[in-house]
Design a protein around this motif. Structure first.
Motif, PDB file in Angstrom:
ATOM      1  N   GLY A 305      -3.406 -39.574 -17.821  1.00 40.89           N
ATOM      2  CA  GLY A 305      -2.358 -39.242 -16.942  1.00 40.89           C
ATOM      3  C   GLY A 305      -3.385 -38.520 -15.814  1.00 40.89           C
ATOM      4  O   GLY A 305      -2.548 -39.451 -14.441  1.00 40.89           O
ATOM      5  N   TRP A 352       1.547 -34.111  -7.282  1.00 42.22           N
ATOM      6  CA  TRP A 352       1.728 -33.054  -8.194  1.00 42.22           C
ATOM      7  C   TRP A 352       2.836 -33.773  -9.405  1.00 42.22           C
ATOM      8  O   TRP A 352       2.436 -33.186 -10.150  1.00 42.22           O
ATOM      9  CB  TRP A 352       3.012 -32.384  -7.689  1.00 42.22           C
ATOM     10  N   HIS A 353       3.849 -34.394  -8.686  1.00 35.34           N
ATOM     11  CA  HIS A 353       4.789 -34.851  -9.785  1.00 35.34           C
ATOM     12  C   HIS A 353       3.555 -36.279 -10.631  1.00 35.34           C
ATOM     13  O   HIS A 353       4.487 -36.276 -11.777  1.00 35.34           O
ATOM     14  CB  HIS A 353       5.840 -36.021  -9.426  1.00 35.34           C
ATOM     15  N   PRO A 356      -0.665 -34.588 -14.873  1.00 36.64           N
ATOM     16  CA  PRO A 356      -0.340 -34.890 -16.032  1.00 36.64           C
ATOM     17  C   PRO A 356       0.039 -33.041 -16.305  1.00 36.64           C
ATOM     18  O   PRO A 356      -0.244 -31.829 -15.351  1.00 36.64           O
ATOM     19  CB  PRO A 356      -1.267 -35.049 -17.101  1.00 36.64           C
ATOM     20  N   GLU A 357       1.174 -32.532 -17.116  1.00 35.76           N
ATOM     21  CA  GLU A 357       1.357 -30.830 -17.344  1.00 35.76           C
ATOM     22  C   GLU A 357      -0.117 -30.599 -18.575  1.00 35.76           C
ATOM     23  O   GLU A 357      -0.988 -31.466 -19.292  1.00 35.76           O
ATOM     24  CB  GLU A 357       2.841 -30.906 -17.832  1.00 35.76           C
ATOM     25  N   GLY A 358       0.316 -29.468 -18.405  1.00 37.78           N
ATOM     26  CA  GLY A 358      -0.689 -28.462 -19.678  1.00 37.78           C
ATOM     27  C   GLY A 358      -1.989 -27.657 -19.021  1.00 37.78           C
ATOM     28  O   GLY A 358      -1.703 -27.770 -17.919  1.00 37.78           O
ATOM     29  N   CYS A 360      -5.440 -26.663 -17.851  1.00 35.01           N
ATOM     30  CA  CYS A 360      -6.562 -27.060 -17.075  1.00 35.01           C
ATOM     31  C   CYS A 360      -7.443 -26.915 -18.513  1.00 35.01           C
ATOM     32  O   CYS A 360      -8.450 -26.277 -18.533  1.00 35.01           O
ATOM     33  CB  CYS A 360      -7.176 -26.532 -16.053  1.00 35.01           C
ATOM     34  N   PRO A 367      -2.630 -23.741 -15.769  1.00 31.48           N
ATOM     35  CA  PRO A 367      -1.974 -24.999 -15.620  1.00 31.48           C
ATOM     36  C   PRO A 367      -2.391 -25.901 -14.972  1.00 31.48           C
ATOM     37  O   PRO A 367      -2.778 -25.318 -13.856  1.00 31.48           O
ATOM     38  CB  PRO A 367      -0.247 -24.638 -15.471  1.00 31.48           C
ATOM     39  N   ARG A 369      -1.929 -28.881 -13.016  1.00 32.90           N
ATOM     40  CA  ARG A 369      -1.634 -28.684 -11.226  1.00 32.90           C
ATOM     41  C   ARG A 369      -1.424 -27.262 -11.046  1.00 32.90           C
ATOM     42  O   ARG A 369      -1.502 -27.825  -9.459  1.00 32.90           O
ATOM     43  CB  ARG A 369      -0.020 -29.256 -11.569  1.00 32.90           C
ATOM     44  N   ASP A 370      -1.156 -26.533 -11.149  1.00 35.41           N
ATOM     45  CA  ASP A 370      -1.442 -25.243 -10.229  1.00 35.41           C
ATOM     46  C   ASP A 370      -2.992 -25.543 -10.258  1.00 35.41           C
ATOM     47  O   ASP A 370      -3.615 -24.894  -8.650  1.00 35.41           O
ATOM     48  CB  ASP A 370      -1.545 -23.890 -11.024  1.00 35.41           C
TER      49      ASP A 370
END
Length: 442
Positions: A305, A352-353, A356-358, A360, A367, A369-370
């Motif tokens: 990711g 951002w898009h 990967p999600e999930g 850190c 999350p 991304r945040d």
């Protein structure tokens, strides 16, 4: 100076010369340790948003470590020790009570003083900072140092370039002689540090030259006069600038390819060791890796990711470097500045898009991304604000990529120890990583 000397002599008469000398030397050591801890604070706050909630306690813990380095430090006690030279006074003050009585409630006072020390800094911080206890802070640092030591050995003293992720992936086919191949890859990596550093330097230099000449071309479009040589070109004529931009873009591509070729053997080594960790034929030879390998699928997914996010991160890098030109030329071409700002915003959204999600791994409560980008607000009218937001993202991206690589390398070392050296890896070989809690000895 005379007043200070007289004060020290009177203090020695009260508490004893030897006691005062010992106290002054300890103050010097605490001063040196506090300076080092302060540097770690800044690094941790920047990369992980975690700072120590009790600075005096942290300094005391660090000073109690006999290996804490204070070499080359000359603290404020040096001159005062000269004042005490030759004195042998015994002192008059005596108290049989435990020294602990002097520090009743001291912990609360230390924490309050620490919060007061941070008050201004945290109020103006670009995002919230988490206060952690000294033990947790030291663990953060121990993990970071362990990662550096492990990868320094694993990569032969080299290091990947900024904003690059070495993603091994999960699909690594085993050849006819995987053990022999792993042995050869390991030997090459252990001597490839200079090659990796040179490739990294060339890539960094090529990127700088490309950004520099692009900024010169942007100034020319804005009608700004400049010295062409400051931007790596002989002429500020439009055709000369365009040719230079294209040449430097190609030079950066070539440097990227060279760096990728050097990194490829590291990636193959990680992938091959990972595949061997799941090889059923050799499972009985890997008792100490059985639990460690359970971490690999998540690491592979995260690495892939992050690797996919490198292209939009590079696009953001290019957009931001061009936008910075407009910070010194505000109002000269509002339409062009708005266009550059819009492109930077699009690159920001693209990054951002693609992340990967999930959660850190460095802060599981947040999350990913945040953790990397969520608190950064891009101002539509402040080009340098975009630049500073980007500058906050890159070190975090690097820290995360470094952690993922370190964990993969730790598992690879465990596999190599079992299959190449016929032994279980020691804790000293894999210190501080998440794997430290695993039973690597089987």
């Amino acid at each position: 100076a005379q007043q200070a000397r007289a004060a020290d002599i009177r203090a020695a008469a009260l508490v004893g010369a030897d006691g005062l000398r010992a106290a002054l030397r300890q103050l010097d050591r605490l001063h040196a340790v506090a300076r080092a801890a302060g540097r770690q604070q800044m690094s941790n706050a920047f990369d992980r948003r975690r700072i120590c909630g009790d600075l005096p306690r942290l300094v005391a813990l660090e000073a109690a470590n006999p290996s804490a380095s204070v070499s080359g430090h000359e603290g404020p006690a040096g001159v005062r020790l000269v004042h005490l030279k030759g004195l042998d006074t015994q002192g008059m003050a005596r108290d049989e009570r435990s020294a602990a009585t002097l520090f009743d409630g001291f912990a609360d006072l230390c924490q309050a003083a620490t919060r007061a020390r941070y008050a201004g800094w945290m109020r103006h911080a670009p995002e919230p900072l988490q206060l952690v206890d000294p033990a947790a802070f030291r663990t953060d640092r121990r993990v970071a140092n362990a990662e550096v030591d492990l990868l320094d050995d694993f990569l032969g003293g080299g290091r990947p370039a900024s904003r690059r992720v070495l993603a091994a992936g999960a699909a690594a086919p085993l050849g006819a002689d995987p053990i022999g191949e792993l042995q050869r890859l390991r030997a090459r990596c252990l001597t490839a540090g200079d090659d990796l550093e040179e490739a990294r330097r060339q890539w960094t230099d090529a990127d700088f030259a490309f950004q520099n000449v692009r900024q010169g071309a942007e100034l020319a479009e804005l009608g700004v006069r400049f010295d062409p040589q400051d931007y790596g070109v002989e002429s500020d004529a439009p055709e000369a600038l365009e040719a230079a931009v294209q040449a430097q873009r190609q030079a950066r591509r070539e440097a990227e390819a060279l760096l990728g070729a050097v990194e490829a053997q590291v990636i193959r080594r990680l992938a091959l060791a990972g595949a061997l960790a799941f090889d059923p034929v050799r499972s009985n030879e890997l008792p100490g890796v059985a639990r460690a390998r359970g971490r690999l699928p998540a690491l592979w997914a995260l690495a892939e990711g992050l690797s996919a996010a490198m292209a939009p991160l590079s696009a953001l890098h290019d957009a931001v470097m061009l936008l910075t030109v407009h910070s010194q030329q505000a109002g000269r071409d509002p339409a062009r500045q708005a266009d550059r700002r819009e492109r930077a915003g699009e690159a920001w959204a693209g990054l951002w898009h693609r992340l990967p999600e999930g959660p850190c791994p460095l802060d599981p409560q947040v999350p990913l991304r945040d953790w990397l980008m969520g608190a950064q607000k891009l101002s539509p009218v402040d080009p340098m604000g975009v630049f500073h937001a980007y500058r906050r993202v890159v070190p975090r991206f690097d820290a995360l990529a470094w952690r993922v690589l370190a964990e993969q390398a730790a598992i690879a070392r465990a596999v190599e120890a079992a299959l190449l050296e016929r032994r279980a890896p020691t804790f000293e070989e894999l210190p501080g990583i998440d794997l430290a809690s695993l039973d690597l000895a089987g």
